[in-house]
Design a protein around this motif. Structure first.
Motif, short mmCIF file in Angstrom:
data_model
loop_
_atom_site.label_atom_id
_atom_site.label_comp_id
_atom_site.label_asym_id
_atom_site.label_seq_id
_atom_site.Cartn_x
_atom_site.Cartn_y
_atom_site.Cartn_z
N LEU A 1 -61.63 85.01 -64.25
CA LEU A 1 -61.61 86.27 -63.52
C LEU A 1 -60.26 86.95 -63.61
O LEU A 1 -59.21 86.29 -63.56
N LYS A 2 -60.30 88.28 -63.76
CA LYS A 2 -59.10 89.09 -63.69
C LYS A 2 -59.37 90.25 -62.74
O LYS A 2 -60.49 90.75 -62.69
N VAL A 3 -58.34 90.67 -62.00
CA VAL A 3 -58.49 91.82 -61.13
C VAL A 3 -57.37 92.81 -61.40
O VAL A 3 -56.33 92.46 -61.95
N MET A 4 -57.59 94.04 -60.98
CA MET A 4 -56.63 95.12 -61.15
C MET A 4 -55.80 95.26 -59.89
O MET A 4 -56.30 95.10 -58.78
N ALA A 5 -54.51 95.58 -60.06
CA ALA A 5 -53.65 95.81 -58.90
C ALA A 5 -52.76 97.02 -59.14
O ALA A 5 -52.37 97.31 -60.27
N ASP A 6 -52.45 97.73 -58.04
CA ASP A 6 -51.54 98.87 -58.16
C ASP A 6 -50.63 99.04 -56.95
O ASP A 6 -50.04 100.09 -56.76
N SER A 7 -50.52 97.96 -56.13
CA SER A 7 -49.60 98.06 -55.00
C SER A 7 -49.13 96.67 -54.58
O SER A 7 -49.86 95.68 -54.71
N ALA A 8 -47.90 96.63 -54.06
CA ALA A 8 -47.33 95.37 -53.59
C ALA A 8 -48.10 94.85 -52.37
O ALA A 8 -48.28 93.64 -52.19
N GLU A 9 -48.58 95.76 -51.54
CA GLU A 9 -49.33 95.36 -50.35
C GLU A 9 -50.63 94.66 -50.74
O GLU A 9 -51.02 93.65 -50.14
N GLN A 10 -51.29 95.18 -51.76
CA GLN A 10 -52.51 94.54 -52.26
C GLN A 10 -52.21 93.12 -52.73
O GLN A 10 -52.98 92.18 -52.46
N LEU A 11 -51.11 92.93 -53.42
CA LEU A 11 -50.73 91.61 -53.92
C LEU A 11 -50.54 90.63 -52.77
O LEU A 11 -50.91 89.46 -52.86
N SER A 12 -49.98 91.10 -51.67
CA SER A 12 -49.76 90.24 -50.50
C SER A 12 -51.08 89.73 -49.94
O SER A 12 -51.20 88.56 -49.56
N TYR A 13 -52.07 90.61 -49.88
CA TYR A 13 -53.39 90.19 -49.39
C TYR A 13 -54.01 89.14 -50.32
O TYR A 13 -54.61 88.16 -49.87
#
Length: 362
Positions: free
Chosen positions: A105-117
């Motif tokens: 699995l791979k997911v997309m990210a575009d914010s540091a806050e999302q990474l924290s979750y």
């Protein structure tokens, strides 16, 4: 053998030969330019079609939602990118269940806050999740700005113990609003450069970027040629539709998906088909495309324009004479194949006008 003209209506038809031609065209382009091919399955939502794409050389698939990923995983597909920013704990728990099934699995990210979750939910599991950075190449929807902002997010990913950086991607969906082939060319070049320049910024800082991925059916043959791009993710190109024909990306003859419709009413100033907004969708392109005329192309009847839709009625106006009469059946090429396929539960697959099977829209 059943002729497709004997079917009840409205029915979602899929031309098997055109489908294979379209799949092979994408796969051939990828092979010629030494690119990986990861088709977006939100267009068709079908395990059967995804498996044909994998047989043609696709390295995996792209989805827009977790339910799409779950359905593809249940169908035996193991390499899945979810190209949507996921941050809610409820959704991340579903990602973990996919990881438990052995999905790559791979997911997309575009914010540091999302990474924290993501990090927080993964901390008590044995899994490390692969994350791809989304950069904005002009659509102005999701994504960090190319270059320095992409590097900053890459550094954030590297700082999380449960995340690993797998690539950089973008999607030039604004190409659907292009008014000329020259504009599509400009958008496609910018799409490719946004990814490559972001990857170069990261690698100058010592952060390797294994995958540099672009999408969009109108632009993949342009952005895919930008030096440094390694992967393409077209979705709509598996079927094509009236919008793509209007953009000059393809011709109506290459459109594999049609809707079988019946004439349900003939009046002095109009013809009514049994295909309304719940079939054809009130769609002329999500990004403002004005190249299509009406709400679908009636094959073999250029004199008819489907001018308006209610829920179960497609109202066509006639320019000149028409041979159509009550109960006649026609094929309609939808404006937007993705939204129309989403309205049905099954494709009726045909070859040379004869039905050869039915494939589920998962």
């Amino acid at each position: 053998m059943t002729s497709m003209t004997a079917l009840d209506t409205p029915t979602l038809l899929l031309d098997y030969q055109k489908l294979l031609k379209n799949i092979n065209e994408i796969a051939s382009f990828a092979k010629e330019h030494n690119l990986s091919y990861r088709p977006h399955i939100k267009t068709h939502k079908s395990v059967d079609i995804a498996k044909l794409q994998l047989q043609a050389g696709a390295v995996g698939i792209t989805t827009a939602t977790i339910p799409e990923a779950e359905a593809m995983a249940a169908g035996g597909i193991k390499d899945i990118l979810i190209a949507y920013p996921i941050s809610s704990p409820q959704k991340i728990k579903r990602l973990i269940k996919l990881l438990q099934q052995g999905i790559k699995l791979k997911v997309m990210a575009d914010s540091a806050e999302q990474l924290s979750y993501l990090q927080q939910e993964l901390e008590h599991t044995p899994f490390t999740l692969e994350v791809w950075i989304k950069v904005n190449s002009g659509l102005n929807r999701c994504g960090v700005e190319p270059g320095r902002d992409a590097l900053l997010l890459a550094e954030k990913i590297m700082s999380h113990s449960k995340l690993k950086l797998g690539g950089i991607l973008t999607h030039a969906g604004h190409s659907y609003a292009a008014s000329s082939c020259a504009e599509i060319e400009r958008i496609g070049l910018r799409e490719g450069k946004a990814v490559v320049e972001s990857a170069e910024e990261c690698e100058k800082a010592g952060i390797p970027i294994p995958v540099r991925s672009v999408g969009s059916t109108p632009t993949y043959k342009i952005s895919g040629k930008v030096p440094g791009i390694t992967e393409i993710r077209p979705g709509n190109a598996v079927f094509f539709d009236a919008i793509q024909a209007g953009l000059g990306v393809t011709t109506l003859e290459n459109c594999a998906l049609t809707v079988l419709a019946s004439v349900s009413g003939v009046y002095p100033d109009r013809i009514v088909f049994d295909t309304g907004s719940k079939t054809l969708c009130l769609d002329k392109g999500a990004h403002g495309n004005e190249t299509v005329k009406g709400f679908g192309h009636v094959v073999g009847h250029p004199e008819v324009t489907i001018e308006r839709l209610s829920e179960e009625h497609g109202v066509g106006v006639v320019s000149g004479d028409t041979s159509l009469k009550l109960n006649d059946k026609v094929e309609i090429i939808p404006n937007h194949a993705c939204t129309v396929a989403n309205m049905f539960e099954e494709y009726v697959v045909h070859k040379g006008g004869n039905v050869i099977g039915g494939w589920k829209v998962e």
